[in-house]
Design an enzyme around this catalytic site. Structure first.
Site: not given
Ligand SMILES: [Zn+2]
Ligand SMILES: [Zn+2]
Length: 318
Positions: A75, A77, A79-80, A155, A225, A283
Site C-alpha cells: 500500500h 503509506h 513506511d512501505h 487498512h 497492514d 511491523h
C-alpha cells in the site's frame, strides 16, 4: 564440477526463503528499518514492500539488488514504499538494463514519474507498472514454478497482502520403471507431471504405477497492514508460513481498530485457526523497542512457536 557442489548449488537455487530487510512500523529505529523483505523462490528474487532506506539494507545484509525480477508494494503509506525512488535510481546507476515489474496500488506510477521528472532522473531499464485496484483476491502473476495472488486487506488506504503459492512439483519416476515398461525418453516429462502412459500395444499404465508422490508445494502469505476481518481466514487458507503485522499489543486494541492494524494476540488467534507451520510477526512499533519480549509472549500465549522477525535474518519456508 563435483557432485556434492552441484547438489549444494541445486539445493540453494531450489529453496524458498525470505530475508527481512526491515520490520519496523511507521518510524525506523537503529534495530528495525521500515517494511521490506526479499523473497527467493526457486531461483527467482522478489522484493515485498520498500520502506525508506531499503537500498542500504540490501548492502548491509548482502542481498543482490540487481537480481530482483519483481517488486510487490502492499500500500502507499510511506513506511512501505518511500524507498522506491532511491532504489530504482541506484539500480540505474549500477548499470541495470533488465526490466523490472512492480505490482502496487493504483497511483504509484504517477508518484514515481513526478518524483523523477522533478529531479530530471531517468532510468536505463524498463519498469512495468502493474497497478491494482480490485477489492477481490486475484491471480496477478504466473511463473513457471509458482503463482502470486492478492489478499485485499482492511487498512486506512487501499492495501493488498500477497500469497506466493508453489505449483505442484514434478513426481519422481520409480526406480527401474522406465526400463521395465520400455518407456521412451520423450514421455518422461508428462509422466512426471501426472499423466498416464499408453504403450505401443495400447495398454494404459496408470501414473501411480510409474511414479512416487511429488514433494509438498508450499504457500507463503504476507499480510501487512490490516485490521482483522471475517473473510481474512478464508483468504489465507492453505498458508504454511504466515508473515503478519503485529503493530500493537492487545491492551491497545482500540487504537489498533481505529488505525486499522492488528494486535499480537489477534494474529496468534488467526494463525491458530489457520494451523500454519510457522508464524512470523513484523511491523513492530517502536513503542515496544525496550519490551518486545512482552509482545512476543502475548502471541506465544496462543501460538507457542510464534517468532518476532529480525532485520538481516533469513527464514526458510522449506
Ligand atoms: Zn505500515
Ligand atoms: Zn499502513
Amino acid at each position: 564440477m563435483g557432485v556434492s557442489i552441484f547438489f549444494a548449488i541445486f539445493a540453494f537455487i531450489m529453496k524458498m526463503e525470505i530475508t527481512i530487510l526491515g520490520s519496523g512500523a511507521s518510524t525506523p529505529t537503529s534495530k528495525r528499518n521500515l517494511s521490506a523483505q526479499v523473497l527467493h523462490i526457486r531461483g527467482v528474487d522478489m522484493l515485498i514492500d520498500c520502506g525508506e532506506g531499503t537500498q542500504m539494507q540490501f548492502r548491509k545484509y548482502k542481498q543482490k539488488l540487481q537480481d530482483l525480477k519483481y517488486i510487490f508494494i502492499s500500500h502507499l503509506h510511506g513506511d512501505h514504499f518511500w524507498g522506491l525512488p532511491g532504489l530504482l535510481s541506484s539500480m540505474h546507476m549500477l548499470g541495470r538494463q533488465t526490466p523490472i515489474t512492480i505490482f502496487s496500488p493504483k497511483g504509484l506510477k504517477n508518484a514515481i514519474s513526478t518524483w523523477f521528472s522533478l529531479s530530471d532522473t531517468w532510468l536505463n531499464f524498463p519498469v512495468h507498472y502493474q497497478e491494482l485496484d480490485s477489492k477481490q483476491s486475484e491471480k496477478i502473476l504466473d511463473e513457471d514454478s509458482f503463482e502470486v495472488h492478492t489478499i485485499p486487506l482492511l487498512h486506512s488506504v487501499y492495501c493488498n497482502g500477497y500469497i506466493f503459492k508453489e505449483k505442484p512439483k514434478l513426481k519422481p519416476i520409480k526406480k527401474g520403471i522406465t526400463a521395465l515398461y520400455n518407456i521412451p525418453h520423450y514421455a518422461i516429462e508428462s509422466i512426471k507431471k501426472g499423466a498416464d502412459f499408453t504403450d505401443k500395444d495400447g495398454n494404459i499404465l496408470k501414473n501411480e504405477t510409474l511414479t512416487l508422490p511429488a514433494a509438498k508445494s508450499y504457500q507463503y502469505s504476507y499480510a501487512s497492514d490490516t485490521a482483522q476481518f471475517d473473510e481474512l481466514q478464508a483468504l489465507l487458507k492453505d498458508t504454511d508460513v504466515l508473515y503478519h503485522e503485529a503493530t500493537f499489543m492487545h491492551s491497545l486494541l482500540e487504537r489498533a481498530i481505529s488505525t486499522k492494524h492488528s494486535t499480537a494476540l489477534q494474529v496468534a488467534e488467526l494463525a491458530q485457526k489457520l494451523q500454519v507451520e510457522r508464524l512470523l510477526l513484523g511491523h513492530i512499533s517502536c513503542r515496544y523497542s525496550k519490551k518486545e519480549e512482552l509482545l512476543l509472549a502475548e502471541a506465544q500465549s496462543l501460538f507457542a512457536s510464534a517468532e518476532l522477525v529480525e532485520d538481516g535474518k533469513s527464514y526458510r519456508i522449506y
